[in-house]
Design an enzyme around this catalytic site. Structure first.
Site, PDB file in Angstrom:
ATOM      1  N   GLY A 246      80.007  37.711 -48.206  1.00 23.13           N
ATOM      2  CA  GLY A 246      80.636  36.517 -47.650  1.00 23.13           C
ATOM      3  C   GLY A 246      81.777  35.987 -48.477  1.00 23.13           C
TER       4      GLY A 246
ATOM      5  N   GLY B 290      53.389  48.714 -83.625  1.00 21.45           N
ATOM      6  CA  GLY B 290      52.341  48.980 -82.656  1.00 21.45           C
ATOM      7  C   GLY B 290      52.586  48.349 -81.302  1.00 21.45           C
TER       8      GLY B 290
ATOM      9  CB  SER C 227      80.334  47.371 -56.475  1.00 24.83           C
ATOM     10  OG  SER C 227      81.433  46.498 -56.377  1.00 24.83           O
TER      11      SER C 227
ATOM     12  CB  THR D 290      56.203  53.394 -86.368  1.00 23.38           C
ATOM     13  OG1 THR D 290      54.884  53.871 -86.081  1.00 23.38           O
ATOM     14  CG2 THR D 290      56.975  54.477 -87.104  1.00 23.38           C
TER      15      THR D 290
ATOM     16  N   GLY E  33      46.164  48.143 -88.567  1.00 23.55           N
ATOM     17  CA  GLY E  33      46.130  48.220 -90.023  1.00 23.55           C
ATOM     18  C   GLY E  33      47.061  49.236 -90.634  1.00 23.55           C
TER      19      GLY E  33
ATOM     20  N   GLY F  86      84.693  37.310 -48.813  1.00 23.18           N
ATOM     21  CA  GLY F  86      85.968  37.567 -48.149  1.00 23.18           C
ATOM     22  C   GLY F  86      86.598  38.884 -48.517  1.00 23.18           C
ATOM     23  CE  LYS F  87      82.383  42.461 -51.065  1.00 26.51           C
ATOM     24  NZ  LYS F  87      81.681  41.263 -50.598  1.00 26.51           N
ATOM     25  CB  SER F  88      85.500  43.156 -45.294  1.00 24.06           C
ATOM     26  OG  SER F  88      84.449  43.884 -45.892  1.00 24.06           O
TER      27      SER F  88
ATOM     28  CB  ILE G  55      34.817  52.458 -90.741  1.00 23.17           C
ATOM     29  CG1 ILE G  55      33.572  53.193 -90.232  1.00 23.17           C
ATOM     30  CG2 ILE G  55      34.885  52.423 -92.248  1.00 23.17           C
ATOM     31  CD1 ILE G  55      33.627  53.587 -88.784  1.00 23.17           C
TER      32      ILE G  55
END
Length: 629
Positions: A466, A109, A537, A107, A32, A468-470, A163
Site C-alpha cells: 500500500g 553449557g 522485499s 566451553t 561443573g 504506492g510502489k506499483s 557423585i
C-alpha cells in the site's frame, strides 16, 4: 573456527620432550566444567601463591561453595560469568604434568552458547563430557556429543560429576553409563571412558578416591596423561591454504600460510587446486630462517620456481593427491543464530583462507539430537543441526571433513551483520559445478545496450504493502517508454501468477521469491533493458543479494517510504483489514517484519506528494545517474 596453532607451537617449543593433548570440557549448564578445570590446576600444584590468594579473595566475593574455595573462578574470567555462575565464552588454559602438556577449553553449557562449544571442539583431540549425577543424560549432553562426533573427536571421557551428592551410589553411576553408551554407540567414538568424580572435593580427579571402592578405573588425570590421541595430520596429503602473498620488493614473491596437513620439501611439485597451475618449491622461508621441510602446523612462506598466478584463498596441494574442486557440496551445518537459516538466502562462507558467497540450496534433513532421527525441515533454527546442499558463487577446493578437518570445515557469515551464524563440515562434493560451464556468447550486454542506446539497470522499488510502489513504478516506466527507453516491469503480484505461483508468504518463501526475481532481472539487464522491480522485499539480505548480481551502479534501490498508518488508511487491496482480522498470516507490518533500507540510492517519502510528482523526481535522478537520456 578458532586456530590454536600459535599456542601449540609455543607450548611444543617450551616442552619439546612432551606431547600435547588438546581437550575440552562440555555438557549441560552447571555440571561443573569450570570447577573441574580449577580442581585439576589446584591438585596438580600448578597455582602460585598469588593465584591462591586471589582465588580465596574471589571465592569470598563471588563463590558459590560457602566457605570453601570455588575452583570455577580460576577459569570463569568474565565478570558476567562470575556473577551468574555460568561460563559464557570459551576459556583456554594451559597446564603441564610430568608426562604431558595440555590445552583445555572450558566451553559453555547454556544452549544459546552452543556455538562456543563447537569452537572449542573444532581443534580438540578429546572431549570431557560432564554429567550431573543427579540429573543424568540431558538434551545438551546429547547435543554436545553429536557435535563432538561431527567435528571428528574420537575420544570421550564421560565424567559423572557430583557423585558425592548421590551418596557415591554405584547404581546411579551404572545407570548413567548404560544410558550414554546406548546413545553414543552409533556416533563412532573410538573410546568412551566413564569416570565417577566430584570436582568440588577432588574424588577421582587427580587420584583415585576411597569413596568409590566399586570403581576400578583410572582417575581423570591418569587417563588424560596416557590416552593415545596420536594425530595423523602429517601423514595426510599436503594442503596449504594461502593466507597472503608476501612481496616486500620486486625481487621476492612468496605465499604465506600454515601447512594444514602433510609435508612439503624443497624441490617438491605443487599444484594450485582451483586453477590446476603447477610448479615446484624453490624455498621455504620462516621468521627463524629457511627450512628444508615444513610439516603440518608450521607457519611458512613458500617460494616457487615459476611465476604462476596464486592469490589469497587459493589452496596449494600435492599433485598426486588433489582436493576436490566444486561449486556445490553437501555438508552438516550447525546453526548458531537466533535468525533461522533460510534456503535461497545469500550468506558468506569462509573456507580455509577464502571467503565466498554461499547459498543453502536445500535442507535434506534436520537431526533430532535426542534420537538422531532425520526429520524433514525447511529451515534450521538456533542450535539445529542438519545436512544441507550448498552452492558457492565459484568453485572452491576442499576435502571431506572426515578426510581432513582443516580443509573440510567452514563457517557461515551473515552478509549484512558480518556475524558468524553457522559452522559446517563438508561431507562430499555434488560435482554438478564441474559439468556445467558458462557458455561464451558472441553478443553481450554491452552490444545489446548500445543497440538500445541506454544503460541497463535494475530499479528496485521497495516498501510496505500500500506504499504506492506499483503505482509509481508504472508511471516511471511510462515516462521511460515515452522517452524511447527499452524497459520491463516485474511486479510482485504478477509474478505470483506464474514464475512464483508455488511460493507462499513464509520467510523461506519470501526469500526464494526475491532470489528468483533477482536472477530474472539480471538476465533482463544482460538483454540491455532497464528493469523496474516492484516488490515489498522485506529483508535487507535479499535486496543486497540482488544488488551483488550486477556491477556496481547498476542496482538502484528506491525506498517508497509511506508510514504504516497511511498504508492502513489506503488499504487498496483490503489486506490490512484481513491481517487485523487474523485471516492473513505472515503479513508484512503486522506479524512479519519489514527491514527498511538504510542507504538506498533514492529515499522517496510519499505523504503530501502525488504519484506523478514522485515519478518525475525519480526520472530526474535517473538522468543524473546516466540511466536514461
Amino acid at each position: 573456527m578458532t586456530s590454536l596453532a600459535p599456542m601449540d607451537k609455543a607450548i611444543r617449543s617450551r616442552d619439546s620432550r612432551k606431547d600435547l593433548l588438546r581437550f575440552l570440557t562440555c555438557g549441560s549448564v552447571d555440571d561443573g566444567k569450570s570447577t573441574l578445570i580449577g580442581r585439576l590446576l589446584h591438585d596438580s600444584r600448578l597455582l602460585t601463591e598469588d593465584q591462591m590468594s586471589t582465588l580465596a579473595r574471589d571465592s569470598a566475593r563471588h563463590g558459590t561453595t560457602e566457605d570453601e574455595l570455588d575452583y570455577a573462578l580460576l577459569v570463569d574470567g568474565l565478570e558476567a560469568e562470575r556473577e551468574q555462575g555460568i561460563t559464557i565464552d570459551v576459556a583456554y588454559r594451559y597446564f603441564t604434568t610430568a608426562r604431558r602438556s595440555f590445552i583445555v577449553a572450558d566451553t559453555p553449557g547454556h544452549e544459546q552458547y552452543t556455538r562456543n562449544m563447537a569452537t572449542g571442539a573444532s581443534k580438540a583431540d578429546l572431549a570431557v563430557l560432564l554429567v550431573d549425577a543427579r540429573k543424568g543424560i540431558l538434551v545438551q549432553t546429547r547435543r554436545h556429543s553429536l557435535i563432538a562426533a561431527m567435528l571428528g573427536l574420537k575420544h570421550v571421557v564421560l565424567a559423572i560429576n557430583k557423585i558425592d551428592l548421590v551418596g557415591f551410589d554405584p547404581l546411579t553411576y551404572e545407570r548413567i553409563v548404560a544410558d550414554y553408551t546406548a546413545f553414543a554407540a552409533p556416533l563412532g567414538f573410538a573410546s568412551v571412558v566413564a569416570i565417577p568424580i566430584s570436582a568440588r572435593h577432588g574424588d577421582n580427579v587427580t587420584r583415585s578416591s576411597a569413596n568409590t571402592p566399586w570403581y576400578s578405573g583410572p582417575a581423570l588425570l591418569d587417563h588424560l596423561e596416557t590416552v593415545d590421541v596420536t594425530s595423523d595430520t602429517s601423514a595426510r596429503p599436503f594442503r596449504f591454504p594461502v593466507q597472503w602473498v608476501n612481496r616486500p620488493n620486486l625481487d621476492f614473491r612468496g605465499y604465506a600460510g600454515t601447512v594444514a596437513s602433510g609435508a612439503i620439501r624443497i624441490g617438491d611439485p605443487i599444484v594450485v587446486a582451483g586453477s590446476g597451475r603447477a610448479s615446484r618449491v624453490r624455498q621455504l622461508v620462516t621468521f627463524d630462517g629457511p627450512l628444508d621441510e615444513a610439516r603440518a602446523g608450521d607457519a611458512v612462506t613458500i617460494v616457487l620456481e615459476d611465476e604462476i598466478d596464486v592469490a589469497r584463498g587459493d589452496l596449494m596441494a600435492a599433485p598426486q593427491a588433489r582436493p576436490e574442486v566444486s561449486d556445490q557440496f553437501a555438508a552438516h551445518v550447525i546453526w548458531m543464530s537466533e535468525h533461522a537459516l533460510i534456503p535461497g538466502r545469500s550468506y558468506l562462507a569462509r573456507i580455509g583462507t577464502r571467503t565466498t558467497p554461499i547459498t543453502v540450496t536445500a535442507i535434506k534433513y534436520r537431526i533430532d539430537v535426542n534420537t538422531r532421527e532425520h526429520l524433514a525441515a525447511t529451515t534450521l533454527a538456533l542450535n539445529d543441526i542438519g545436512l544441507c546442499n550448498l552452492a558457492t558463487d565459484s568453485p572452491v577446493a576442499f576435502d571431506s571433513y572426515e578426510a581432513n578437518r582443516s580443509t573440510g570445515c567452514f563457517i557461515i557469515i551473515d552478509r549484512y551483520s558480518n556475524a558468524t551464524v553457522g559452522a559446517g563440515m563438508i561431507s562430499f562434493g555434488l560435482r554438478r559445478g564441474t559439468n556445467v560451464h558458462w557458455q561464451p556468447l558472441l553478443i553481450g550486454k554491452t552490444e545489446r545496450a548500445l543497440l538500445k542506446q541506454q544503460r541497463p539497470a535494475i530499479l528496485w522499488f521497495t516498501g510496505l504493502s500500500g506504499a504506492g510502489k506499483s503505482t509509481v513504478a508504472n508511471l516511471v516506466e511510462q515516462k521511460l517508454h515515452a522517452a524511447g527507453g527499452h524497459t520491463m516491469l516485474l511486479d510482485g503480484d504478477n509474478l505470483r501468477h506464474g514464475l512464483n505461483r508455488d511460493l507462499g508468504f513464509t520467510e523461506a518463501d519470501r526469500v526464494e521469491n526475491i532470489r528468483r526475481v533477482g536472477e530474472v532481472a539480471k538476465l533482463m539487464t544482460d538483454a540491455g533493458l532497464v528493469v523496474l522491480c516492484s516488490f515489498i522485499s522485506p529483508y535487507r539480505a535479499e535486496r543486497e543479494a540482488v544488488r551483488s548480481l550486477v556491477p556496481s551502479g547498476d542496482f538502484i534501490e528506491i525506498f517508497i517510504d509511506t508510514p504504516i498508518e497511511e498504508c492502513v488508511r489506503r488499504d487498496p487491496k483490503g489486506l490490512y483489514a484481513k491481517a487485523k482480522a487474523g485471516t492473513i498470516k505472515n503479513f508484512t507490518g503486522f506479524d512479519a517484519p519489514y527491514e527498511a533500507p538504510e542507504h538506498p540510492e533514492l529515499h522517496v517519502t510519499t505523504v503530501g506528494r502525488t504519484a506523478e510528482e514522485l515519478a518525475d523526481l525519480i526520472i530526474a535522478e535517473l538522468r543524473l545517474r546516466g540511466i536514461t537520456r
